[in-house]
Scaffold this motif. Structure first.
Motif, short mmCIF file in Angstrom:
data_model
loop_
_atom_site.label_atom_id
_atom_site.label_comp_id
_atom_site.label_asym_id
_atom_site.label_seq_id
_atom_site.Cartn_x
_atom_site.Cartn_y
_atom_site.Cartn_z
N PRO A 1 0.82 -1.22 0.00
CA PRO A 1 0.00 0.00 0.00
C PRO A 1 0.85 1.27 0.00
N THR A 2 0.28 2.33 -0.55
CA THR A 2 0.94 3.63 -0.63
C THR A 2 0.14 4.64 0.18
N TYR A 3 0.87 5.52 0.88
CA TYR A 3 0.24 6.49 1.77
C TYR A 3 0.82 7.88 1.54
N ILE A 4 -0.03 8.89 1.76
CA ILE A 4 0.42 10.27 1.82
C ILE A 4 0.33 10.69 3.28
N ILE A 5 1.42 11.28 3.78
CA ILE A 5 1.47 11.71 5.18
C ILE A 5 1.64 13.22 5.20
N GLU A 6 0.79 13.89 5.95
CA GLU A 6 0.96 15.33 6.19
C GLU A 6 1.66 15.49 7.53
N ARG A 7 2.74 16.24 7.51
CA ARG A 7 3.51 16.50 8.73
C ARG A 7 3.54 18.01 8.96
N ASN A 8 3.19 18.44 10.17
CA ASN A 8 3.20 19.85 10.52
C ASN A 8 4.28 20.09 11.57
N TYR A 9 5.10 21.11 11.34
CA TYR A 9 6.23 21.42 12.21
C TYR A 9 6.03 22.79 12.85
N VAL A 10 6.45 22.94 14.09
CA VAL A 10 6.39 24.23 14.78
C VAL A 10 7.41 25.19 14.16
N ASP A 11 8.63 24.70 13.95
CA ASP A 11 9.70 25.49 13.37
C ASP A 11 9.89 25.10 11.90
N GLN A 12 10.59 25.94 11.17
CA GLN A 12 10.89 25.61 9.78
C GLN A 12 11.74 24.36 9.71
N LEU A 13 11.43 23.50 8.78
CA LEU A 13 12.15 22.26 8.60
C LEU A 13 13.46 22.52 7.87
N GLU A 14 14.53 22.03 8.42
CA GLU A 14 15.84 22.09 7.78
C GLU A 14 16.26 20.64 7.52
N ILE A 15 16.44 20.29 6.27
CA ILE A 15 16.79 18.91 5.89
C ILE A 15 18.10 18.94 5.13
N SER A 16 18.87 17.90 5.30
CA SER A 16 20.14 17.76 4.59
C SER A 16 20.28 16.30 4.18
N PRO A 17 21.20 16.00 3.28
CA PRO A 17 21.42 14.59 2.93
C PRO A 17 21.79 13.73 4.14
N GLU A 18 22.52 14.32 5.09
CA GLU A 18 22.91 13.56 6.28
C GLU A 18 21.70 13.24 7.16
N VAL A 19 20.82 14.20 7.32
CA VAL A 19 19.60 13.96 8.11
C VAL A 19 18.73 12.92 7.42
N ALA A 20 18.55 13.04 6.12
CA ALA A 20 17.73 12.08 5.37
C ALA A 20 18.33 10.68 5.47
N ALA A 21 19.65 10.57 5.41
CA ALA A 21 20.30 9.26 5.49
C ALA A 21 20.06 8.60 6.84
N ARG A 22 19.95 9.38 7.90
CA ARG A 22 19.68 8.81 9.23
C ARG A 22 18.27 8.25 9.35
N LEU A 23 17.37 8.71 8.49
CA LEU A 23 15.98 8.24 8.55
C LEU A 23 15.82 6.84 7.96
N ARG A 24 16.64 6.49 7.01
CA ARG A 24 16.46 5.20 6.31
C ARG A 24 16.48 3.99 7.24
N PRO A 25 17.47 3.85 8.14
CA PRO A 25 17.45 2.67 9.02
C PRO A 25 16.24 2.65 9.95
N LEU A 26 15.76 3.82 10.35
CA LEU A 26 14.57 3.88 11.20
C LEU A 26 13.35 3.43 10.42
N ASN A 27 13.24 3.89 9.18
CA ASN A 27 12.13 3.45 8.33
C ASN A 27 12.22 1.95 8.06
#
Length: 89
Positions: A2-28
């Motif tokens: 199955p495929t899902y769309i997720i809406e995420r709301n943040y209090v502060d502006q989101l700052e993303i980098s390749p390093e941050v994204a790479a840390r998410l993969r093992p958690l996912n």
């Protein structure tokens, strides 16, 4: 899967980098979900993410592991083109 769309709301502006994204993969991976891509709002306080997962609960588990919000989770089954053609995802 199955495929899902997720809406995420943040209090502060989101700052993303390749390093941050790479840390998410093992958690996912641990939760059994696959992040396909995300759209970022102009104010950088909201994302709309496309995921593959066995269930919405798996997405919630991945969000908890990553410390991310998952405010709205919607399963999607099709894509509609500007020509009006419905295609399965």
């Amino acid at each position: 899967m199955p495929t899902y769309i997720i809406e995420r709301n943040y209090v502060d502006q989101l700052e993303i980098s390749p390093e941050v994204a790479a840390r998410l993969r093992p958690l996912n991976d641990a939760a059994g979900v696959r992040w396909l891509y995300s759209f970022l709002s102009l104010d950088k306080r909201r994302t709309y993410c496309l995921y593959e997962a066995v269930s919405a609960d798996a997405i919630r588990r991945a969000a908890v592991l990553a410390g991310l919000p998952a405010d709205v989770i919607v399963e999607v089954t099709g894509r509609i083109s500007p020509e009006g053609v419905l295609s399965p995802i």
